[in-house]
Design an enzyme around this catalytic site. Structure first.
Site, mmCIF file in Angstrom:
data_model
loop_
_atom_site.group_PDB
_atom_site.id
_atom_site.type_symbol
_atom_site.label_atom_id
_atom_site.label_comp_id
_atom_site.label_asym_id
_atom_site.label_seq_id
_atom_site.Cartn_x
_atom_site.Cartn_y
_atom_site.Cartn_z
ATOM 1 N N SER A 96 0.833 -1.202 0.000
ATOM 2 C CA SER A 96 0.000 0.000 0.000
ATOM 3 C C SER A 96 0.875 1.263 0.000
ATOM 4 O O SER A 96 1.737 1.405 -0.864
ATOM 5 C CB SER A 96 -0.947 -0.053 1.203
ATOM 6 O OG SER A 96 -1.948 0.904 1.076
ATOM 7 N N ASP A 218 -10.243 -5.467 -4.343
ATOM 8 C CA ASP A 218 -9.726 -4.614 -3.266
ATOM 9 C C ASP A 218 -10.490 -3.300 -3.273
ATOM 10 O O ASP A 218 -10.454 -2.558 -4.263
ATOM 11 C CB ASP A 218 -8.219 -4.362 -3.495
ATOM 12 C CG ASP A 218 -7.631 -3.413 -2.447
ATOM 13 O OD1 ASP A 218 -8.366 -3.000 -1.524
ATOM 14 O OD2 ASP A 218 -6.433 -3.099 -2.563
ATOM 15 N N HIS A 246 -7.639 -5.786 0.811
ATOM 16 C CA HIS A 246 -6.493 -4.904 0.609
ATOM 17 C C HIS A 246 -5.207 -5.486 1.204
ATOM 18 O O HIS A 246 -4.139 -4.929 1.027
ATOM 19 C CB HIS A 246 -6.814 -3.552 1.256
ATOM 20 C CG HIS A 246 -5.794 -2.482 0.995
ATOM 21 N ND1 HIS A 246 -5.399 -2.125 -0.283
ATOM 22 C CD2 HIS A 246 -5.068 -1.687 1.848
ATOM 23 C CE1 HIS A 246 -4.481 -1.155 -0.205
ATOM 24 N NE2 HIS A 246 -4.264 -0.878 1.074
#
Lengths: 264, 554
Positions: A96, A218, A246
């Site tokens: 991320s 996601d 995620h």
């Protein structure tokens, strides 16, 4: 304060190895989220994990809402810690937001990493002309408001939504617990910095060999974002994995390991 | 030597040039230009203006490297200058890759620890610098001036901010404000004050003479002008006098005025404040008027109340008198009835004696019979009168007990039937009540039933029926006595239970009627805590309905 202390740096795996993997965690999590993935690489590689300032067991005194209102400050921390450990030509695996901060570090200090892996990363979360980021400003404003008015209520809604995998509720509980452990004002600032960030322009300055790993489902990062990264990072490959949510490194570690092994 | 002159000239240049970059409207541009001038004069390669936002956040705010602006860094590795200097010199600094400075840069570090700004100015040279006294002179002059200008810039900026805040408050408060500055001989006036004084000038600073002229004109329109002038005179006599809650009343508006001196070391003036209180003032006035009305209405009510009280007293007095009269009447009735009872009994006795002592002939027998009937009637009447007064005066004690009502009624009807038989009238008993017992005074109940049934017989024609029907509902026993007699008119029903009221119906076989029977019945029923009602229609018979509580049966 040295970086080892500041970022709670952990060195595991094969200490004698010349090849180093550096793992950067995303928002609301910490280095423990890499526990399944690093097992597969600890025999062959030296493994560095750390907590971003403001998260996990990083030094509380190192955090400032002012300084960490820029992702570059996190990138500078990565540069400092790799310098302190004398790391060069390593592989950076960033989940991320850490995918982006790792990239920013590499742009500033080119010799640290030779390869980058982006796991469910996004250079911009907001939709824009000709760009699908996944969110509208109004969605995010609503999210910030809920976060400010009742942080713990927000956590209980946010955790299962972003984690996915409703058949494995323990995952959402773990994520909710690590979110709850954050100081709400820090969580708010960090969350806002990430969601409002736009690093699309930096992609052009980045020229490391990259692998883009993306879950097919996601809510935080749509597949279009991964395709955008793939298109805008010169030497990159897109690897879609069959995972929900995620956080594939914790919900589908085998898929992530499989993808990593094709590249490292 | 050449070097020394060079630096001193540069210092002079800086002092001269600094004026050309003054821009107090735009702090950012000013600071940036100041830095760029310094860069030019020192011939450094890079320059950074760093602001310390908190203990750990040092932000590069301005730099010739614009892409670094907004990023965070740290300068803690640069030593602070010695006490006599305002800058420190660092040759070939070693910094990490995350740092904004390049490796091996020569640095002049100027910390800023001013009240209004914390941070530093950092100058960097890619190659080492030739240090001389001239450099020292240059930096001391430049930094001193730089700090002054930064401070001045900050002050002007703060003043501007203060002015904005002041104006926002001064012009948006609902009160009219006038500040007469006697030191500078000018007056400040806010929008509201201009509005009420009728000043159409866009300036907020006016001459005090102009303002006082407008205030005089304003005052002259006041309803209480004389009062205002009197207080104003006092005010002018004593410049340190303060007045609050001073009312200036106009036809359609009222202001609460305060006037207070503002005296400091350097300033002397007076602040006037006009607060429009028209709404609350007139509302108060209306309230006061309403209060007057209420008070008048209240007084009127009190008078009426007093009248009612006195009338009540009168009524009470009359009531007492009536009670006395009633008692007198009862006493009289008792005496009269007692005294009448024995003559009637004696007449009856005499008539019987006459019958016995000699056989009667012709009309004699008829007369004697008449004497007997008339005297019996008289006796009955006297008995009834005595009864009624006894009941009314509660001289008869109620003696209640549990009776078997069905059996009681059977006996009672049997007795009445013997009289009814004379007119061939049949009395029917229909007992449908779930209760068989009743807690009552049997003597009272007997007299009630006697009266009602014998009335029914009395006012029915031959060959008719009388129905005694007993039912019940929650905690009640209902006894109805229904005849097929002449019935009653509406008027009869209204006066049914009044004493000596003779009704429209007449006894069908010349029986006597005192007109007291139903009154006695009603009184007795009340004594038993029961009720009696009557359903009747002229020509269609009459039904009396008695209701008694069963709750008293334990």
């Amino acid at each position: 304060m040295n970086s080892i202390e500041k970022n709670n740096v952990t060195i595991t795996g094969n200490q004698d190895s010349k090849e180093t993997l550096v793992f950067g965690h995303g928002f609301g999590t910490d280095q423990t989220y890499w526990r399944f993935v690093i097992k597969a690489f600890s025999e062959r590689y030296k493994i560095i994990t750390f907590d971003n300032v403001g998260a996990g067991k990083s030094a509380p005194a190192a955090y400032s809402n002012n300084k960490y209102s820029h992702l570059q400050s996190y990138a500078d921390d990565i540069i400092d810690l790799t310098e302190e450990l004398d790391i060069k030509d390593a592989v950076f695996i960033g989940h991320s937001v850490s995918g982006i901060t790792g990239m920013l570090a590499s742009i500033k200090a080119a010799e640290i990493f030779s390869k980058h892996i982006f796991i469910n990363a996004s250079p911009r979360y907001l939709n824009d002309d000709g760009y699908i980021g996944g969110f509208e400003q109004s969605d995010l404003d609503k999210l910030y408001n809920t976060m400010q008015s009742n942080y713990h209520a927000w956590v209980s809604g946010f955790a299962p939504t972003f984690m996915g995998n409703p058949e494995k509720p323990e995952l959402a509980i773990e994520f909710a617990n690590s979110l709850s452990a954050l100081r709400p004002d820090i969580a708010y600032t960090v969350c806002k910095v990430i969601f409002q960030s736009d690093h699309r322009k930096d992609l052009g300055k980045f020229n490391k060999k990259s692998l883009i790993i993306q879950s097919i489902k996601d809510i935080a990062v749509p597949i279009e974002v991964a395709m955008y990264l793939n298109k805008n990072i010169k030497d990159s490959t897109l690897f879609k994995i069959n995972a929900d949510g995620h956080f594939p490194h914790i919900s589908a570690p085998d898929e992530v390991i499989k993808a990593l092994k094709t590249f490292i | 030597m050449e070097d020394l002159i060079y630096w001193k000239e540069q210092a002079l240049d800086f002092l001269i040039q600094i004026k050309t970059v003054y821009d107090f409207q735009n702090v950012d541009a000013f600071r940036r230009n100041l830095l760029l001038r310094m860069k030019e004069l020192t011939k450094c390669d890079d320059i950074y203006f760093i602001i310390k936002e908190d203990e750990i956040s040092e932000k590069i705010t301005y730099s010739n490297q614009i892409e670094l602006e907004g990023t965070f860094t740290e300068t803690s590795f640069l030593k602070d200058p010695s006490t006599e200097k305002q800058y420190s010199y660092h040759e070939k600094v070693k910094v990490g890759r995350s740092h904004f400075l390049k490796e091996d840069t020569t640095v002049i570090y100027i910390p800023l620890f001013e009240l209004h700004i914390k941070g530093s100015i950092v100058l960097g040279w890619n190659s080492p610098l030739q240090l001389s006294d001239g450099v020292d002179y240059f930096f001391n002059v430049c930094i001193t001036r730089l700090k002054e200008v930064l401070k001045l810039n900050y002050m002007i900026f703060s003043l501007e901010e203060l002015r904005i805040k002041f104006n926002a408050v001064f012009h948006s408060v609902s009160q009219a404000l006038i500040f007469v500055d006697e030191t500078d001989n000018n007056a400040w006036i806010n929008s509201k004050a201009k509005e009420i004084l009728g000043i159409y000038s866009e300036y907020e600073v006016l001459s005090p003479i102009v303002i006082s002229e407008y205030m005089r004109m304003f005052r002259e329109n006041a309803i209480n002008e004389n009062e205002i002038t009197a207080i104003a005179t006092e005010l002018f006599k004593d410049p340190e006098k303060e007045i609050n809650n001073w009312l200036w009343k106009f036809k359609n508006s009222v202001y609460k005025v305060s006037s207070k001196p503002v005296i400091t070391e350097r300033k002397k003036g007076r602040l006037w404040m006009f607060e429009d209180i028209s709404e609350i003032y007139f509302a108060n006035q209306r309230l006061a008027e309403n209060n007057e009305e209420f008070k008048a209405a209240n007084d009127h009510l009190s008078e009426q109340n007093a009248l009612i009280l006195s009338q009540n007293e009168e009524i009470q007095f009359k009531n007492n008198r009536l009670e006395e009269i009633n008692q007198e009447k009862n006493a009289l009735i008792n005496i009269v009835s007692h005294d009448l009872k024995s003559p009637f009994q004696q007449i009856q006795g005499m008539a019987q004696v006459i019958e016995m002592i000699s056989p009667l002939q012709g009309d004699q027998k008829v007369f004697i019979d008449n004497i007997k009937v008339v005297s019996k009637k008289g006796l009955n009447l006297v008995k009834d009168i005595l009864d009624i007064s006894a009941i009314e005066q509660q001289k008869i004690n109620k003696q209640e007990e549990i009776i078997d009502l069905q059996k009681f009624l059977a006996i009672e009807i049997k007795i009445c039937q013997t009289v009814a038989d004379k007119k061939n009238i049949k009395i029917h008993l229909n007992y449908e009540s779930q209760y068989s017992e009743l807690y009552t005074d049997p003597d009272f109940l007997r007299r009630i039933l006697d009266n009602l049934i014998s009335n029914a017989v009395k006012f029915s024609y031959n060959e008719k029926n009388i129905y005694v029907h007993v039912t019940s509902r929650t905690d009640k026993i209902i006894i109805s006595i229904k005849d097929e007699g002449q019935g009653m008119t509406e008027l009869d029903k209204q006066h049914l239970f009044e004493k000596f009221k003779k009704l429209s119906a007449r006894p069908t076989a010349g029986e006597s009627s005192s007109g007291l029977g139903l009154s006695i019945v009603k009184l007795l029923v009340e004594q038993l805590n029961g009720t009696i009602t009557c359903e009747s229609e002229w020509g269609h018979g009459t039904t009396f309905i008695l209701e008694f509580n069963t709750t008293e049966v334990e």
